[in-house]
Design a protein around this motif. Structure first.
Motif, PDB file in Angstrom:
ATOM      1  N   LYS A   3     -16.994  14.559  34.308  1.00  0.00           N
ATOM      2  CA  LYS A   3     -16.883  13.394  33.423  1.00  0.00           C
ATOM      3  C   LYS A   3     -15.515  12.748  33.621  1.00  0.00           C
ATOM      4  O   LYS A   3     -14.488  13.408  33.437  1.00  0.00           O
ATOM      5  CB  LYS A   3     -17.083  13.824  31.973  1.00  0.00           C
ATOM      6  CG  LYS A   3     -18.468  14.393  31.685  1.00  0.00           C
ATOM      7  CD  LYS A   3     -18.618  14.793  30.227  1.00  0.00           C
ATOM      8  CE  LYS A   3     -17.717  15.972  29.891  1.00  0.00           C
ATOM      9  NZ  LYS A   3     -17.905  16.435  28.482  1.00  0.00           N
ATOM     10  N   LEU A   5     -12.723   9.454  33.052  1.00  0.00           N
ATOM     11  CA  LEU A   5     -12.213   8.273  32.358  1.00  0.00           C
ATOM     12  C   LEU A   5     -11.358   7.495  33.345  1.00  0.00           C
ATOM     13  O   LEU A   5     -10.480   8.066  33.997  1.00  0.00           O
ATOM     14  CB  LEU A   5     -11.368   8.670  31.145  1.00  0.00           C
ATOM     15  CG  LEU A   5     -10.527   7.555  30.513  1.00  0.00           C
ATOM     16  CD1 LEU A   5     -11.419   6.463  29.919  1.00  0.00           C
ATOM     17  CD2 LEU A   5      -9.582   8.121  29.455  1.00  0.00           C
ATOM     18  N   ILE A   6     -11.598   6.173  33.453  1.00  0.00           N
ATOM     19  CA  ILE A   6     -10.810   5.312  34.328  1.00  0.00           C
ATOM     20  C   ILE A   6      -9.870   4.468  33.472  1.00  0.00           C
ATOM     21  O   ILE A   6     -10.305   3.808  32.528  1.00  0.00           O
ATOM     22  CB  ILE A   6     -11.713   4.383  35.155  1.00  0.00           C
ATOM     23  CG1 ILE A   6     -12.670   5.208  36.031  1.00  0.00           C
ATOM     24  CG2 ILE A   6     -10.872   3.461  36.034  1.00  0.00           C
ATOM     25  CD1 ILE A   6     -13.762   4.365  36.675  1.00  0.00           C
ATOM     26  N   ARG A  14     -11.602  -1.310  37.795  1.00  0.00           N
ATOM     27  CA  ARG A  14     -12.359  -0.348  36.980  1.00  0.00           C
ATOM     28  C   ARG A  14     -13.839  -0.383  37.350  1.00  0.00           C
ATOM     29  O   ARG A  14     -14.476   0.668  37.508  1.00  0.00           O
ATOM     30  CB  ARG A  14     -12.180  -0.654  35.482  1.00  0.00           C
ATOM     31  CG  ARG A  14     -10.760  -0.530  34.981  1.00  0.00           C
ATOM     32  CD  ARG A  14     -10.689  -0.429  33.452  1.00  0.00           C
ATOM     33  NE  ARG A  14     -11.356  -1.527  32.784  1.00  0.00           N
ATOM     34  CZ  ARG A  14     -10.777  -2.695  32.480  1.00  0.00           C
ATOM     35  NH1 ARG A  14      -9.507  -2.919  32.834  1.00  0.00           N
ATOM     36  NH2 ARG A  14     -11.434  -3.638  31.829  1.00  0.00           N
ATOM     37  N   ASP A  15     -14.378  -1.574  37.500  1.00  0.00           N
ATOM     38  CA  ASP A  15     -15.800  -1.705  37.831  1.00  0.00           C
ATOM     39  C   ASP A  15     -16.090  -1.148  39.228  1.00  0.00           C
ATOM     40  O   ASP A  15     -17.127  -0.508  39.438  1.00  0.00           O
ATOM     41  CB  ASP A  15     -16.225  -3.179  37.765  1.00  0.00           C
ATOM     42  CG  ASP A  15     -16.210  -3.720  36.347  1.00  0.00           C
ATOM     43  OD1 ASP A  15     -16.173  -2.910  35.397  1.00  0.00           O
ATOM     44  OD2 ASP A  15     -16.224  -4.952  36.192  1.00  0.00           O
ATOM     45  N   PHE A  17     -14.411   1.233  40.830  1.00  0.00           N
ATOM     46  CA  PHE A  17     -14.350   2.695  40.766  1.00  0.00           C
ATOM     47  C   PHE A  17     -15.613   3.254  40.110  1.00  0.00           C
ATOM     48  O   PHE A  17     -16.183   4.242  40.583  1.00  0.00           O
ATOM     49  CB  PHE A  17     -13.108   3.145  39.989  1.00  0.00           C
ATOM     50  CG  PHE A  17     -11.922   3.411  40.855  1.00  0.00           C
ATOM     51  CD1 PHE A  17     -11.816   4.582  41.580  1.00  0.00           C
ATOM     52  CD2 PHE A  17     -10.884   2.494  40.946  1.00  0.00           C
ATOM     53  CE1 PHE A  17     -10.714   4.838  42.393  1.00  0.00           C
ATOM     54  CE2 PHE A  17      -9.788   2.727  41.742  1.00  0.00           C
ATOM     55  CZ  PHE A  17      -9.695   3.903  42.469  1.00  0.00           C
ATOM     56  N   ARG A  18     -16.041   2.640  39.022  1.00  0.00           N
ATOM     57  CA  ARG A  18     -17.238   3.122  38.337  1.00  0.00           C
ATOM     58  C   ARG A  18     -18.445   3.099  39.277  1.00  0.00           C
ATOM     59  O   ARG A  18     -19.159   4.102  39.407  1.00  0.00           O
ATOM     60  CB  ARG A  18     -17.529   2.273  37.102  1.00  0.00           C
ATOM     61  CG  ARG A  18     -18.804   2.696  36.366  1.00  0.00           C
ATOM     62  CD  ARG A  18     -19.186   1.701  35.283  1.00  0.00           C
ATOM     63  NE  ARG A  18     -18.276   1.740  34.151  1.00  0.00           N
ATOM     64  CZ  ARG A  18     -18.418   2.574  33.127  1.00  0.00           C
ATOM     65  NH1 ARG A  18     -19.434   3.443  33.093  1.00  0.00           N
ATOM     66  NH2 ARG A  18     -17.570   2.538  32.124  1.00  0.00           N
ATOM     67  N   SER A  19     -18.665   1.968  39.937  1.00  0.00           N
ATOM     68  CA  SER A  19     -19.823   1.833  40.823  1.00  0.00           C
ATOM     69  C   SER A  19     -19.768   2.839  41.965  1.00  0.00           C
ATOM     70  O   SER A  19     -20.778   3.470  42.303  1.00  0.00           O
ATOM     71  CB  SER A  19     -19.881   0.408  41.393  1.00  0.00           C
ATOM     72  OG  SER A  19     -20.050  -0.544  40.372  1.00  0.00           O
ATOM     73  N   GLU A  22     -20.077   6.695  40.674  1.00  0.00           N
ATOM     74  CA  GLU A  22     -21.386   7.081  40.148  1.00  0.00           C
ATOM     75  C   GLU A  22     -22.471   7.132  41.227  1.00  0.00           C
ATOM     76  O   GLU A  22     -23.614   7.472  40.942  1.00  0.00           O
ATOM     77  CB  GLU A  22     -21.776   6.141  39.004  1.00  0.00           C
ATOM     78  CG  GLU A  22     -20.907   6.383  37.767  1.00  0.00           C
ATOM     79  CD  GLU A  22     -21.410   5.688  36.521  1.00  0.00           C
ATOM     80  OE1 GLU A  22     -22.161   4.686  36.651  1.00  0.00           O
ATOM     81  OE2 GLU A  22     -21.055   6.137  35.413  1.00  0.00           O
ATOM     82  N   ILE A  28     -19.784  11.282  36.782  1.00  0.00           N
ATOM     83  CA  ILE A  28     -20.217  10.245  35.853  1.00  0.00           C
ATOM     84  C   ILE A  28     -18.995   9.672  35.148  1.00  0.00           C
ATOM     85  O   ILE A  28     -18.093  10.419  34.738  1.00  0.00           O
ATOM     86  CB  ILE A  28     -21.228  10.794  34.815  1.00  0.00           C
ATOM     87  CG1 ILE A  28     -21.713   9.652  33.902  1.00  0.00           C
ATOM     88  CG2 ILE A  28     -20.631  11.941  33.990  1.00  0.00           C
ATOM     89  CD1 ILE A  28     -22.869  10.043  33.013  1.00  0.00           C
ATOM     90  N   VAL A  29     -18.920   8.355  35.049  1.00  0.00           N
ATOM     91  CA  VAL A  29     -17.815   7.686  34.362  1.00  0.00           C
ATOM     92  C   VAL A  29     -18.187   7.540  32.890  1.00  0.00           C
ATOM     93  O   VAL A  29     -19.160   6.871  32.546  1.00  0.00           O
ATOM     94  CB  VAL A  29     -17.525   6.311  34.987  1.00  0.00           C
ATOM     95  CG1 VAL A  29     -16.449   5.584  34.187  1.00  0.00           C
ATOM     96  CG2 VAL A  29     -17.075   6.471  36.444  1.00  0.00           C
ATOM     97  N   SER A  32     -13.958   3.487  30.456  1.00  0.00           N
ATOM     98  CA  SER A  32     -13.187   2.606  31.322  1.00  0.00           C
ATOM     99  C   SER A  32     -12.334   1.715  30.420  1.00  0.00           C
ATOM    100  O   SER A  32     -12.862   0.873  29.693  1.00  0.00           O
ATOM    101  CB  SER A  32     -14.146   1.762  32.171  1.00  0.00           C
ATOM    102  OG  SER A  32     -13.453   0.763  32.877  1.00  0.00           O
TER     103      SER A  32
END
Length: 205
Positions: A3, A5-6, A14-15, A17-19, A22, A28-29, A32
């Motif tokens: 798990k 956190l960004i 941020r977007d 890194f999340r994409s 995941e 899993i993010v 953010s």
């Protein structure tokens, strides 16, 4: 699942890194955010396994200060500090704050993923220390000299610098003389302008 956190002040980063993260089955993010001051609060409530922590975040909040708070108060949460700047004091300060790794944003996503997995397994990652160029024949600035220079760039008085570093003002004066000599400057003000304009020290963070 790891798990994550960004923490970064740029929504696009941020977007991204999340994409990217995941896409991996073991990650899993869970959050953010743009402001490092909110990171300890988020960590207390959501308990991520790892924080990807930018150093320079929204509202002037320092990711290094947030890292130190998380590592002191929240056992078990890993922190990977990241930056897009060539600031030479960030890496040693990240290590001192308790961070588990330090990664430049210019690294590839597979590299980030490997560092994240290694840190979760208990490993650390810190690259070779960067240095400020000095005069030919001079030794690189020591960690103590870098600390002195950073505090001067922040506008801290010499008396307060000596107190923070736990040294006498005479010893501090010798540190300053050594730094200016190695860098080839006579005036401290010229030295400060030189290192700030070249991006080697960021007095804001």
């Amino acid at each position: 699942m790891i798990k994550i956190l960004i923490v970064d002040d740029h929504a696009a980063i941020r977007d991204s890194f999340r994409s990217a993260l995941e896409e991996y089955d073991d990650m899993i993010v869970v959050g953010s955010i743009s402001d490092a001051k909110l990171a300890p609060i988020f960590c207390r409530e959501k308990r991520p396994d790892l924080v990807l922590m930018d150093i320079c975040t929204a509202e002037g909040a320092s990711g290094l200060e947030a890292t130190e708070l998380i590592k002191k108060e929240l056992e078990g949460i890993k922190v990977v500090v990241m930056t897009g700047y060539d600031e030479v004091t960030y890496m040693p300060r990240a290590r001192k704050s308790g961070a588990d790794a330090f990664v430049e944003k210019s690294q590839t996503m597979p590299f980030f993923v490997q560092v994240i997995r290694d840190v979760i397994e208990g490993k650390q990652y810190f690259p070779q220390q960067k240095t400020i160029p000095v005069q030919p024949g001079e030794a690189p600035l020591t960690e103590r000299e870098l600390e002195t220079l950073r505090l001067i760039c922040e506008g801290v008085s010499r008396k307060e610098i000596a107190e923070r570093m736990g040294i006498s003002e005479n010893t501090l004066y010798r540190h300053i003389q050594s730094v200016t000599g190695k860098m080839g400057f006579e005036r401290t003000s010229e030295l400060v302008a030189h290192v700030i304009l070249n991006g080697w020290i960021n007095p804001r963070y």
